[in-house]
Design an enzyme around this catalytic site. Structure first.
Site, PDB file in Angstrom:
ATOM      1  CD  GLU A  18      -3.228   3.794  -6.106  1.00 56.34           C
ATOM      2  OE1 GLU A  18      -2.241   4.030  -5.190  1.00 56.34           O
ATOM      3  OE2 GLU A  18      -3.124   4.375  -7.311  1.00 56.34           O
TER       4      GLU A  18
ATOM      5  CB  THR B  86      -8.472  -9.964  -9.911  1.00 52.73           C
ATOM      6  OG1 THR B  86      -8.671  -9.504 -11.115  1.00 52.73           O
ATOM      7  CG2 THR B  86      -8.162 -11.388  -9.751  1.00 52.73           C
TER       8      THR B  86
ATOM      9  CG  PHE C   3      -1.672  -1.289   1.261  1.00 52.16           C
ATOM     10  CD1 PHE C   3      -2.461  -2.109   0.392  1.00 52.16           C
ATOM     11  CD2 PHE C   3      -1.500  -2.037   2.556  1.00 52.16           C
ATOM     12  CE1 PHE C   3      -3.112  -2.932   0.480  1.00 52.16           C
ATOM     13  CE2 PHE C   3      -2.252  -3.177   2.686  1.00 52.16           C
ATOM     14  CZ  PHE C   3      -3.000  -3.723   1.769  1.00 52.16           C
TER      15      PHE C   3
ATOM     16  CB  ALA D 189      -3.370  -4.627 -14.590  1.00 49.11           C
TER      17      ALA D 189
END
Length: 562
Positions: free
Chosen positions: A524, A453, A77, A347
């Site tokens: 996020e 996901t 994080f 990604a």
């Protein structure tokens, strides 16, 4: 100033947010081994592409003599974006002792040594006409960092483009104070900027007598209001409408204290979500083997976001292989370099590099069988209507490296993910305790690469927003500045009983400008504004309008009307 003085409705409010810790469950740890010429370090690191340079510089070794391995990151994080004390200490000790060395930080050391999110003070000024259309927009923020540090919490990131208003003033100031270094923690910028902005929008909605959802719909810009750039895609309106319908949002007149169940006031609130979209240069190597399997190699990391799964899917789809037959090897600096896990760009960036590599493989295969790449049809390890891959490869593996470079997207488009949060909250009349009953998030973030996901990322973001709204705060001793609450007993992250049933709606879209695989970041976005939905629901429930996060019971009680 002129827009404020001439406005039919105006808001001038100041919000504060406390500092945050990344508070990853996995502590910082590293194992280093020195063989006299080569240093190998196994550590929990998010961005190996940068970490190898940082470590090599710290211990005065050339990069080619350093290898970093980070197969899995058990929570970061932001706290593991760079190398920290345990990694450097393990490396130095291993080189001096000439034996493997493990260094693990205690929980207290993690809190005291690792970077924090800055506290903020934010002034919001909104001016609107009779119909609630913004004519003036002001967002000024004060953040902190150590002297000499260049990072400043980017509080204003989405404020630059989220709402239309011709007269604008945005300003960020940095105070130089001596606390731990301030850095990126869980959606830097919007995680604290959006809750303040969306709280101010709720105040404006009340003063203008306009439904909060409708107010936001009326102020969506057709293009970036500051730069004039078109949006690569924009799903805020769809997220607002679909989220409101699924949540059961009551668009009638809104007044506090309309529903009470025993000791508890019950209310609802909502907020927009927005998060800038980032992509970074990325490389990946894909090897197609005669046995009908493929190997994907990149130093990209998996921080629990599903990188292993997503890259296997992309390669499998491009090469006509079941994902079970695609081996993804991540987190090793011996592999081609990727951007790492951070900024919600992993990604779309590394996935695009795999896409480029697979496209090169397809072009070579197509040339061997005498068709164009678009005509090539691969399935089940075979060229449809022709030879098996083993025959086409003639018993030899075929490898290609994909190199993705973002190009000039930032010059041509404003790219961002958008969404909307809806929350139902109950507030105890006597104690000021606030409980989230249910919460919904609707998000538009380009092509959904994997629904499971992606949903998991959204759930995590909403959970973070509950913490930002109600519990999370770094507390410093005013006498000497040391951190007081440096463990998970005193730094209160949301636990299971704080998190209700959460619902996620993914508004499907394709954004070819955002990346070659038409995807944008999601990790996020899920927390950018959610705290405001909870704060707005607290006001609707009990009449306590708070301007300070977190909204702890003592603060709620102090603001609750008689």
């Amino acid at each position: 100033v002129h827009a404020m003085s001439e406005a039919a409705h105006s808001v001038d409010v100041t919000f504060t947010t406390k500092g945050h810790a990344s508070a990853a469950m996995e502590p910082h740890a590293a194992i280093a081994q020195w063989d006299g010429d080569q240093l190998t370090v196994h550590a929990s690191l998010q961005m190996l592409n940068y970490n190898i340079s940082e470590l090599a510089d710290a211990i005065d070794l050339p990069e080619e003599k350093v290898r970093l391995v980070s197969r899995f990151v058990g929570g970061g994080f932001g706290s593991k974006l760079g190398v920290s004390e345990e990694t450097v200490a393990a490396a130095i000790a291993a080189m001096q002792l000439e034996r493997p060395v493990r260094v693990v930080m205690s929980r207290q050391q993690v809190f005291q040594c690792i970077m924090r999110r800055s506290e903020t003070t934010q002034r919001l000024r909104l001016a609107a006409d009779q119909k609630g259309r913004l004519t003036g927009f002001g967002h000024e923020a004060l953040v902190s960092n150590l002297p000499g540090e260049t990072f400043a919490e980017p509080v204003l990131q989405s404020s630059h483009f989220l709402y239309a208003a011709q007269n604008r003033k945005l300003m960020l100031e940095v105070a130089r104070i001596h606390r731990m270094t301030a850095g990126s923690v869980r959606a830097p910028g919007e995680a604290v900027g959006m809750p303040a902005l969306e709280g101010a929008m709720d105040v404006l909605a009340e003063r203008a007598g306009i439904d909060p959802v409708e107010l936001r719909l009326r102020n969506i810009p057709k293009e970036n209001p500051e730069e004039g750039l078109p949006f690569s895609s924009h799903k805020l309106a769809e997220c607002l409408r679909e989220g409101a319908e699924a949540f059961g949002w009551d668009s009638g007149p809104r007044k506090p204290r309309q529903k009470r169940e025993g000791e508890w006031w019950v209310g609802t609130g909502m907020a927009s979500a927005a998060r800038v979209h980032n992509v970074g240069e990325a490389k990946a190597r894909v090897t197609l083997k005669p046995d009908g399997t493929a190997l994907v190699e990149t130093d990209m990391t998996d921080i629990g976001t599903g990188t292993y799964t997503i890259l296997a899917q992309i390669a499998g789809e491009m090469l006509g292989l079941d994902p079970e037959n695609v081996l993804v090897d991540l987190g090793d600096t011996r592999h081609p370099r990727g951007p790492g896990s951070g900024g919600s760009w992993g990604a779309s960036s590394s996935g695009s590099a795999v896409y480029v590599a697979c496209k090169a493989l397809r072009e070579e295969l197509a040339d061997r069988v005498g068709v164009t790449e678009t005509e090539l049809d691969l399935a089940d390890g075979k060229v449809v209507g022709g030879q098996s891959l083993a025959q086409v490869l003639a018993g030899e593996p075929l490898a290609r490296e994909g190199h993705y470079e973002p190009g000039a997207i930032a010059d041509d488009f404003t790219a961002a993910g958008f969404g909307a949060f809806f929350a139902q909250v109950r507030v105890n009349h006597f104690t000021g305790e606030s409980r989230v009953d249910r919460m919904l998030g609707a998000f538009g973030f380009g092509r959904v690469l994997n629904r499971k996901t992606a949903r998991s990322q959204c759930l995590g973001g909403i959970t973070w927003s509950i913490g930002a709204a109600l519990t999370e705060a770094l507390e410093f001793d005013p006498r000497d500045g040391h951190l007081v609450n440096c463990d998970l007993a005193e730094y209160h992250v949301p636990v299971h009983r704080d998190v209700p049933d959460l619902e996620v709606i993914m508004v499907e879209e394709r954004d070819p400008a955002a990346s070659p695989i038409q995807a944008k970041g999601i990790g996020e976005l899920g927390m950018c504004g959610g705290a405001a939905a909870i704060g707005n629901a607290i006001y609707n429930a009990c009449g306590a309008r708070l301007f300070d996060y977190p909204m702890t019971p003592d603060r709620v009680l102090a603001c609750m009307p008689d």
